[in-house]
Design a protein around this motif. Structure first.
Motif, short mmCIF file in Angstrom:
data_model
loop_
_atom_site.label_atom_id
_atom_site.label_comp_id
_atom_site.label_asym_id
_atom_site.label_seq_id
_atom_site.Cartn_x
_atom_site.Cartn_y
_atom_site.Cartn_z
N ILE A 134 65.93 20.67 -45.90
CA ILE A 134 66.51 20.06 -47.11
C ILE A 134 65.47 20.16 -48.22
CG2 ILE A 134 67.51 17.97 -48.10
CD1 ILE A 134 68.14 17.07 -45.21
N HIS A 135 65.83 20.76 -49.33
CA HIS A 135 64.86 20.99 -50.42
C HIS A 135 64.41 19.67 -51.03
CE1 HIS A 135 63.24 22.13 -54.35
NE2 HIS A 135 63.01 23.33 -53.84
N ARG A 136 65.34 18.82 -51.37
CA ARG A 136 65.11 17.46 -51.87
C ARG A 136 64.68 17.38 -53.33
NH1 ARG A 136 62.09 12.40 -49.04
NH2 ARG A 136 60.42 13.89 -48.70
N ASP A 137 64.49 18.51 -54.01
CA ASP A 137 64.13 18.45 -55.43
C ASP A 137 64.76 19.63 -56.18
OD1 ASP A 137 62.99 17.29 -57.66
OD2 ASP A 137 61.02 18.20 -57.37
N VAL A 138 66.06 19.83 -55.96
CA VAL A 138 66.78 20.90 -56.63
C VAL A 138 66.99 20.51 -58.09
CG1 VAL A 138 68.91 22.24 -56.69
CG2 VAL A 138 67.94 21.54 -54.49
N LYS A 139 66.52 21.34 -59.00
CA LYS A 139 66.69 21.12 -60.44
C LYS A 139 66.43 22.43 -61.17
CE LYS A 139 61.98 19.19 -60.79
NZ LYS A 139 61.20 18.01 -61.25
N SER A 140 66.81 22.48 -62.43
CA SER A 140 66.74 23.75 -63.16
C SER A 140 65.31 24.23 -63.37
CB SER A 140 67.46 23.63 -64.51
OG SER A 140 66.92 22.57 -65.28
N SER A 141 64.34 23.32 -63.40
CA SER A 141 62.95 23.75 -63.57
C SER A 141 62.37 24.31 -62.27
CB SER A 141 62.08 22.58 -64.07
OG SER A 141 62.10 21.51 -63.14
N ASN A 142 63.05 24.09 -61.15
CA ASN A 142 62.61 24.64 -59.87
C ASN A 142 63.39 25.88 -59.47
OD1 ASN A 142 60.54 22.85 -59.42
ND2 ASN A 142 61.76 21.44 -58.20
N ILE A 158 58.06 18.55 -51.41
CA ILE A 158 58.66 17.35 -50.81
C ILE A 158 59.87 17.71 -49.94
CG2 ILE A 158 57.83 15.84 -52.64
CD1 ILE A 158 60.69 15.78 -53.75
N SER A 159 60.02 19.00 -49.63
CA SER A 159 61.12 19.43 -48.76
C SER A 159 60.98 18.77 -47.39
CB SER A 159 61.14 20.94 -48.62
OG SER A 159 61.40 21.56 -49.88
N LYS A 160 62.10 18.63 -46.72
CA LYS A 160 62.11 17.87 -45.47
C LYS A 160 62.87 18.65 -44.40
CE LYS A 160 61.21 13.67 -43.71
NZ LYS A 160 59.88 13.02 -43.73
N PRO A 161 62.30 18.76 -43.20
CA PRO A 161 63.09 19.32 -42.09
C PRO A 161 64.35 18.49 -41.91
CG PRO A 161 60.78 19.16 -41.47
CD PRO A 161 60.93 18.42 -42.77
N GLY A 162 65.47 19.16 -41.73
CA GLY A 162 66.74 18.47 -41.65
C GLY A 162 66.94 17.76 -40.32
N PRO A 163 68.10 17.11 -40.15
CA PRO A 163 68.39 16.38 -38.91
C PRO A 163 68.53 17.31 -37.74
CG PRO A 163 70.35 16.52 -40.29
CD PRO A 163 69.21 17.04 -41.12
N GLU A 164 68.28 16.78 -36.54
CA GLU A 164 68.48 17.54 -35.32
C GLU A 164 69.98 17.77 -35.12
OE1 GLU A 164 66.02 18.81 -33.66
OE2 GLU A 164 64.51 17.80 -34.92
N LEU A 165 70.32 18.63 -34.19
CA LEU A 165 71.71 19.00 -33.99
C LEU A 165 72.60 17.81 -33.67
CD1 LEU A 165 71.31 22.33 -31.96
CD2 LEU A 165 71.90 22.06 -34.39
N ASP A 166 72.03 16.78 -33.03
CA ASP A 166 72.85 15.62 -32.64
C ASP A 166 72.79 14.51 -33.69
OD1 ASP A 166 70.20 15.06 -32.22
OD2 ASP A 166 70.53 13.89 -30.37
N GLN A 167 72.24 14.82 -34.88
CA GLN A 167 72.14 13.83 -35.94
C GLN A 167 72.81 14.35 -37.21
OE1 GLN A 167 67.81 13.48 -36.02
NE2 GLN A 167 67.93 11.51 -34.97
N THR A 168 73.08 13.43 -38.12
CA THR A 168 73.72 13.82 -39.38
C THR A 168 72.82 13.60 -40.58
OG1 THR A 168 74.69 11.61 -39.65
CG2 THR A 168 76.03 13.27 -38.49
#
Length: 424
Positions: A134-142, A158-168
């Protein structure tokens, strides 16, 4: 991944000369420098930055495992003498934001170029999501543009690894940029890929409106672009928010489905938003509508050349500059003045030929300022035959558009329509 010595980066940037600054971010200033005869972008952590070693390492680890044409490439890094510097490929045309608003815009992006950028960005974000990031900082300057205006996503601090397959979702403290933050994420601290989708919806509005996500110089109800944009969409006032610099070139056939995409991305609940993969497919559909419009415009231009040649006593394509000045100004009207129903993306639209609106009934005869003097008696049949040949052999190398755009049975209808238009 290459490790650079600090003194090399000093020399490359003329000791981090302020004249070399090409951008700013949460991590620090971005400088352009030259190493081994090639330009690079160097992001140097500032002492005032709230980001540090953790974000620095996170970006290195994340980007070292990614490879996509719509993500900015990390070339190397420097970690010595208390200096943290990331070295990226240099993006010649700067950020998307700089092309949309503010003083000193480097160039005006037309509607098709803006759609190109949106599709490219969506491809980059979709790739991230397939890698559970998950990028977490999507904006036009990026979103940065290279010399050919191809879009690439950047800034993964500040990107974050997303949830595991059994999580949302991932439970985490709220980070991002004001004006782009997913309201559901702000309330619950539950981060999902749909949070990126919301932020990208704000970027789509920026692209359409040519204004920032937050503009405190505007009336209170217009300060927040997402809130104002959603209200205008609900009230059916989409056309009124289009950037004035391109408003005359944005046609209904692409504007309305684009507005639908924006509305769905900005849904309050993440569950109601499309996935980034769906957003990408919707945008590619809108882009295809523009490509077809441009292909048809060029086809009509070819028809005009044929008409002018025949009317002046020429039969071959050896006189391409004999198009009447009257026709030059009306080509867009003939090819692009379409008011056909648009696809409802929420219903899972298909690319059925019957929905593309290429039919003789979509043109208003009052819009076609074509002089009847250009058509001499006896020309109509020749025109029909030449039109059919043009559409059968037409191919657009830029978009891969071929005669398949004109479905079976439509060639004859279209040529009859053209004949009537030109006779008028």
């Amino acid at each position: 991944m290459r490790s650079f010595r600090f003194h090399l980066l000093q020399q490359a940037t003329n000791y981090f000369d302020e004249a070399r600054v090409v951008g700013h971010g949460g991590f620090g200033k971005v400088y352009v420098g030259e190493l081994e005869g090639k330009k690079f972008a160097m992001k140097r952590r500032s002492l005032e930055s709230s980001q540090g070693q953790k974000e620095f390492q996170a970006e290195i680890e994340l980007l070292s495992g990614l490879n996509h044409r719509n993500l900015v490439s990390l070339i190397g890094f420097c970690d010595e003498e208390n200096e943290l510097i990331l070295v990226y490929e240099y993006m010649e045309k700067g950020s998307l934001m700089s092309h949309l608003y503010g003083s000193g815009k480097p160039s005006l992006l037309n509607w098709k170029q803006r759609l190109d950028v949106c599709v490219g960005t969506a491809k980059g974000l979709h790739y991230l999501h397939t890698k559970a990031i998950i990028h977490r900082d999507v904006k036009s300057s990026n979103i940065l543009l290279d010399e050919k205006l191809h879009a690439k996503v950047t800034d993964f601090g500040i990107s974050k690894p997303g949830p595991e397959l059994d999580q949302t979702h991932v439970i985490t403290e709220v980070k991002g940029s004001f004006g782009y933050l997913d309201p559901e994420y702000c309330k619950t601290m539950l981060l999902t890929q749909k949070s990126d989708v919301y932020s990208f919806g704000v970027v789509l509005l920026e692209v359409l409106c040519g204004r920032p996500a937050i503009d405190r110089t505007l009336p209170l109800e217009e300060v927040n672009l997402a809130d104002w944009g959603k209200e205008m969409l609900r009230n059916g006032q989409l056309e009124q928010i289009v950037d004035q610099e391109i408003s005359g070139t944005v046609k209904q056939r692409s504007l309305m489905p684009f507005g639908q995409i924006v509305a769905r991305c900005l849904e309050d609940k993440g569950a109601d938003r499309p996935s980034m993969g769906d957003v990408l497919r919707y945008l590619e559909y809108v882009h295809s509508l523009e490509a077809k419009k441009n292909a048809l415009t060029r086809s009509v231009a070819m028809i005009c050349v044929k008409i002018s040649n025949v009317a002046d006593g020429f039969s071959g394509p050896s006189t391409p500059h004999r198009v009447s000045p009257v026709l030059d100004d009306s080509i867009i009207s003939v090819a692009g003045n379409s008011d056909e129903p648009v696809h409802d993306i929420s219903a899972g639209s298909s690319d059925d030929e019957t929905d593309h609106g290429i039919s003789p009934g979509n043109s208003d005869e009052h819009d076609h300022n074509v002089s009847s003097q250009l058509i001499k008696p006896g020309i109509s049949k020749a025109l029909l035959r030449s039109n059919a040949k043009i559409f059968e052999r037409y191919e657009d190398p830029d978009h891969g558009v071929s005669s398949e755009l004109i479905g079976p049975g439509k060639r004859k209808a279209l040529t009859r329509s053209d004949a009537k238009i030109f006779e008028r």
